[in-house]
Scaffold this motif. Structure first.
Motif, PDB file in Angstrom:
ATOM      1  N   GLY A  46      71.796  31.187 -16.640  1.00  0.00           N
ATOM      2  CA  GLY A  46      70.499  31.337 -17.282  1.00  0.00           C
ATOM      3  C   GLY A  46      69.677  32.522 -16.826  1.00  0.00           C
ATOM      4  N   TYR A  47      70.298  33.477 -16.149  1.00  0.00           N
ATOM      5  CA  TYR A  47      69.605  34.669 -15.648  1.00  0.00           C
ATOM      6  C   TYR A  47      68.848  35.411 -16.749  1.00  0.00           C
ATOM      7  CZ  TYR A  47      69.730  39.761 -14.714  1.00  0.00           C
ATOM      8  OH  TYR A  47      69.447  41.094 -14.633  1.00  0.00           O
ATOM      9  N   TYR A  48      69.429  35.483 -17.950  1.00  0.00           N
ATOM     10  CA  TYR A  48      68.827  36.188 -19.076  1.00  0.00           C
ATOM     11  C   TYR A  48      69.228  35.423 -20.338  1.00  0.00           C
ATOM     12  CZ  TYR A  48      67.508  40.012 -22.164  1.00  0.00           C
ATOM     13  OH  TYR A  48      66.915  40.769 -23.138  1.00  0.00           O
ATOM     14  N   PRO A  49      68.341  35.307 -21.303  1.00  0.00           N
ATOM     15  CA  PRO A  49      68.641  34.497 -22.491  1.00  0.00           C
ATOM     16  C   PRO A  49      69.585  35.205 -23.465  1.00  0.00           C
ATOM     17  CG  PRO A  49      66.478  35.481 -22.716  1.00  0.00           C
ATOM     18  CD  PRO A  49      66.977  35.847 -21.341  1.00  0.00           C
ATOM     19  N   PHE A  50      70.833  35.373 -23.073  1.00  0.00           N
ATOM     20  CA  PHE A  50      71.820  36.071 -23.906  1.00  0.00           C
ATOM     21  C   PHE A  50      72.670  35.059 -24.656  1.00  0.00           C
ATOM     22  CE2 PHE A  50      76.165  37.869 -24.288  1.00  0.00           C
ATOM     23  CZ  PHE A  50      75.881  38.928 -25.134  1.00  0.00           C
TER      24      PHE A  50
END
Length: 196
Positions: A46-50
């Protein structure tokens, strides 16, 4: 095409992802080898919403390159930041910091965990015949480590501290050691430090 798909922190193998259709100026690349980066693992956490196909370390063969037939059939690696080329940051020569960039397998651009990917032709770098895929796949993380030396000049008289001896910290330390600087690497884990 087959691809590893990330959505909502879940990975699944799909065989129905459309084959990329590169616009003018971009190439279609068949992926031969892809490397797993810590960023890929962090995206799953979930580090970045990719949402899409992760992966940005790869070696592939160009299958299509409209307007650049000299690239077809060449084995390549690629720079992961696809810049707009027109914003003030790009015009100032800092294309890797373009505010409108897409990033292979990280920001608004499907990545290398698939049979094919697309990238701007200007992002491609040919791989020499004598370099095996299993070595060439480390081009992107090594380039990331070397980018520090593009931003800060390091000489043999400098004292440099690298904080962290993980995979990227290890590469940074190795590239800095080649400068002859007085290097100190610190970290929490004794095993990576011992490797250095």
């Amino acid at each position: 095409m087959r691809a590893l798909w990330l959505e909502g922190r879940a990975l699944r193998l799909r065989d129905d992802v459309p084959l990329p259709s590169p616009p003018p100026g971009e190439a279609l690349v068949r992926v031969r080898v892809a490397g797993v980066c810590n960023t890929d693992l962090e995206l799953v956490r979930g580090y970045y919403p990719f949402t899409g196909v992760p992966g940005h370390e790869f070696v592939g063969v160009v299958e299509e390159a409209e307007g650049a037939p000299e690239w077809v059939s060449r084995r390549v690696v690629g720079e992961i930041n696809a810049a707009c080329g027109a914003c003030p940051t790009c015009l100032a020569g800092r294309r890797t910091h373009c505010e409108r960039r897409t990033v292979l397998g990280i920001v608004a651009r499907d990545g290398a965990f698939a049979t094919h990917l697309r990238l701007p032709i200007g992002n491609l770098h040919a791989v020499s015949d004598g370099v095996p895929d299993q070595v060439a796949v480390f081009t992107e993380p090594t380039a990331a480590a070397l980018e520090l030396q593009e931003q800060v000049r390091v000489s043999p008289d400098d004292r440099v501290v690298v904080v962290g001896a993980g995979k990227l910290g290890n590469l940074v330390a190795q590239t800095l050691a080649a400068t002859g600087c007085r290097l100190l690497v610190v970290g929490r884990s004794p095993r990576p430090l011992a490797l250095l």
